[in-house]
Design an enzyme around this catalytic site. Sequence first.
Site, PDB file in Angstrom:
ATOM      1  N   ASP A   1      25.754  22.384   0.965  1.00  0.00           N
ATOM      2  CA  ASP A   1      25.888  21.240   1.872  1.00  0.00           C
ATOM      3  C   ASP A   1      24.574  20.510   2.101  1.00  0.00           C
ATOM      4  O   ASP A   1      24.567  19.341   2.505  1.00  0.00           O
ATOM      5  CB  ASP A   1      26.485  21.696   3.209  1.00  0.00           C
TER       6      ASP A   1
ATOM      7  N   TYR B   1      34.791  19.706   6.701  1.00  0.00           N
ATOM      8  CA  TYR B   1      34.488  20.685   7.740  1.00  0.00           C
ATOM      9  C   TYR B   1      33.509  20.156   8.772  1.00  0.00           C
ATOM     10  O   TYR B   1      32.565  19.426   8.447  1.00  0.00           O
ATOM     11  CB  TYR B   1      33.917  21.972   7.138  1.00  0.00           C
TER      12      TYR B   1
END
Length: 715
Positions: free
Chosen positions: A339, A420
């Site tokens: 990420d 998310y």
Amino acid sequence: MSLSEAELADVKAWLYSPEQNLNLTSTTSETLSQTDNYIWIIESLYPNKTGILAYLDGDAPMPERYARVVINEGGKLVPDVSEYYVGPLPVSLNTTIQTLDYFYSRSARIPFNARVGDGPRYAAIDSIVAKTMSSIADITFNLTGLQYFGQDDARSNAAYFAQSPASMDGSTSHIWTPWRRAGLAPYDQPSDLYVNFDIGGSDPILYKCRMIVYNLVVYTSVEDFREAFESGKITKTPSPSSDESFLRKDRKGPVRELENRFAPTSVELDGKRYKVDEENRYVEYLGWSFYTRFNRDVGIQFFDIKFKGERILYELSLQDAVAQYAGNNPFQAGTAYNDRFYGIGIDVGRLVPGYDCPYHATYWNTTLTNGEKVVNKLNGLCIFESDIGHPITRHTDSSYIQSTKGSKLTVRQIATIGNYDYLWDYQFYVDGSIGVDARASGYVQANYYRPDDEGKWGPRIQETIAGTLHTHVMNWKADFDLIDCENTFQKTDIIVENITQPWYPEHGTFEQMRYNISELQTEDEGLLDSPKNGQSMYTIINKKHTNKWGVPRGYRVIPGLSNVHLASHTNPFFLKSGQAYKQSFGVSRHHDTEPGSSAALNQNLPAAPMVEFYKFFDGESLVQEDLALWFNLGMHHYTRAEDIPNTLMTEAHSSIMFAPQNWGDVEQTTDLTNAVIFNKGVLVPRSEYVQPETNGVNPPDCFKLGTDDGLIGVF
């Protein structure tokens, strides 16, 4: 500190000047393409610890400031992506540009095929995707109800995602594109169609479709796919639902009894008990003090953390958040996200008062540089004090009762990275403990439901989707400097051995526990898992500094909930780039040349990453040295129906704590005034009630107490 608007402007002007010979194209150019040289990142360079400590603890001058600059160099004869450092700042005749090689295990230049997926890159990719999908739109619409003619074509009702990683070592670049219904949360509207593309090199004319998979049947060309369709050889599977209501969080169902009342909340009845300096990003709280930094890659970082004037940690910072997926299709089976690549800091969003953070929390804007611009995000961080829900110490004796209020200061950020939302809490307790908590919510990246899979990669959770087995792992750096930089990692193992004791002759030989205390001697021993059954205590100690009982002062490492690491150690998609996430802990010697366990551009280099974590562990001594602890939090996501519409943070939760271990001569909270003591015999005049000792701290008048809330008590 982040670069100011003026500093950023000066660095940009210097980089664009012809003397630097960088041949840069402005990122605002309407014709910008991946074959240009253009700036991806300009930000303040992470400073060297040695220089900072020499300034903080000695009489050395403040270290000079530099900018970190990442340039997509698609216009070179051999295109690549290069990282540089520019400085010293402010820009002057002494300013130079050099490759940032000393930060990385390999060169600060990476191949073009491993570059970031930004706007120009995706525009080039979409050219081959639109061309291919347009040619089979009649087939895809028949099989899935989806068709794609390009991002801006009104006929398109499909969306795709370019799989990560797209390359193994930068020599080639291939992506799987899963096809989903466009609209709300396409992650949870997948079809049974996957298309693979070769996107190697900088010339989109050379890109091509490599493979099509439908109903798990492989077609090696568009022509093969069409021939199979027109000859009736394709077995059709259900299309994704066009009803997206199951993805919405709109309230439904009967209201629960009493749920129309306002929920409990944290309040600061007597005012804030912490102080902040927003300009310098500095915080003080009941003995704690620390500085913070915020950047594009990971968001907030903490530095020079002290308790009661003594340094505990030089640095506490998130390094990366990764996710590895599994599934019986080419997209899920090959998905491994870093990420940091997408930018955790740039994805930090505005916090919702009263819900994400308590009302009356302190909010800080998050300022960072992204590309060539300074970005200011409103209320991206919150700071608040809260009751921890239980006393931090208490005891009742025959003539004595004491209870000490437990409280903590929390610094919170939430980043929405794709599907998310990650919530990270950094907690500073009044007893000298530090906690780190990680939680996740948002949308699962669902699998297309296939009965033949028999739930091996997740249960069915909607009409055409199944949950997807995956693991989240988040890695942190905790650079302990307990009093000074000479620290040791101690293991205290509880072992069980057979003994005999003369005062128990009737038991003969029997089992009993004892400690076995050892120290990690070198980095060869520095990769550790969480202790089984909690039968080992990990402690950072400073053997030069003892308490008055002669015991080395230290901080204990206490694993909390769900301290997981990656289950697979040899999967190709995290082969070397995922080394930091394959054990619970790593202990290494600090070096300025090893500032972090990951790098944004590791994403597409799993076989040859810029930062190869295991290279940190090269046999150096760990006894009374400058130690860095690398730890993982995470969750194996056992997907469930309750993940629809969004994953629940109560269960998707992981934590760790660092607590004083013989740090002081006595327990750390005797100096707190928010404590109450009842001594039998100290009676309220003309009554049988005992008068409590409250240290002069009582609830304010606005806080009305009930009959049972009175502090006066009876033994």
